[in-house]
Each structure stands twice: as C-alpha cells, then as structure tokens.
Motif scaffolding. Sequence first.
Motif: not given
Length: 133
Positions: A6, A9, A12, A17, A21
């Motif tokens: 994570d 990312l 974002l 995010r 997922w």
Amino acid sequence: MIETLDPALAFLPVWARISLWALVCSALSMWLYRQLSPQAALKALKEAQGASRKRLRGYDGDMAGLYRLIGTDLKISLRQMKLILLPTLVAVAPVVYVMLVLADFYTGENAEWIFLGTMLPASLAIKYMFRIH
C-alpha cells in the motif's frame, strides 16, 4: 501483504487505494470461484431450472401436480447450492481477509463501505464478462 504494497500507492487518495484493492480482490475471488466450481454442471442446472420454472408458470392442473413441479424445482435449487457451497466459501475468504485488513489499516475512512461499494459491482461485471455460473 497490504501493509507492504500500500505505501507504493501513497500517491493515490485513500478511496482510490481502497477501490484498487477491491478490484484486485474481486478478480481474485471470481477467478477462484470459476476454477473451483463445476461450471458445466452449473450451466446445465441453470437450463434445467429455467425449464422447470417455465413448466411451473404454465401449469394449470391440480395441487398434487403443482407440488410435484415445485418439488422438482426445489431439488434443482438444492443441487445447485450443494455444488457452489465449497467454492463460494473458498472464494470469499480473500474478500473477508482484505476487507478486515483494510478496515484496520484505514481506521475512520469508511474503508468497508468503499471496499464493498467497489467490489460488488466489479464482481458482477467480471461474472458476466467471463460467463461465470
């Protein structure tokens, strides 16, 4: 896994995010279900169920005959449930895991609702695109 990937990312927003997922989880879950479930048998049951329901809708006889038709339809439904129970339980495991991790990881962000709001339509789209029964 999420805690490790994570941070990459982080550019974002949080909702994006979580949605990403959810999309990954949807694809994995539907792929697992398709691999584990007997798709040909489920397709045959779906066709048998359609024929059974057509007979039910067109029936114009006594109650004993109606009960027979309802029993046939119920047996088809129970066979379908028997075929999908284990594949469904296995396929939903990653969904539950990811949703719980995200809810813990993004406390206060309504992660569960964002996740479900993205995952459910994505799963349905995948189901119809790949003709999963």
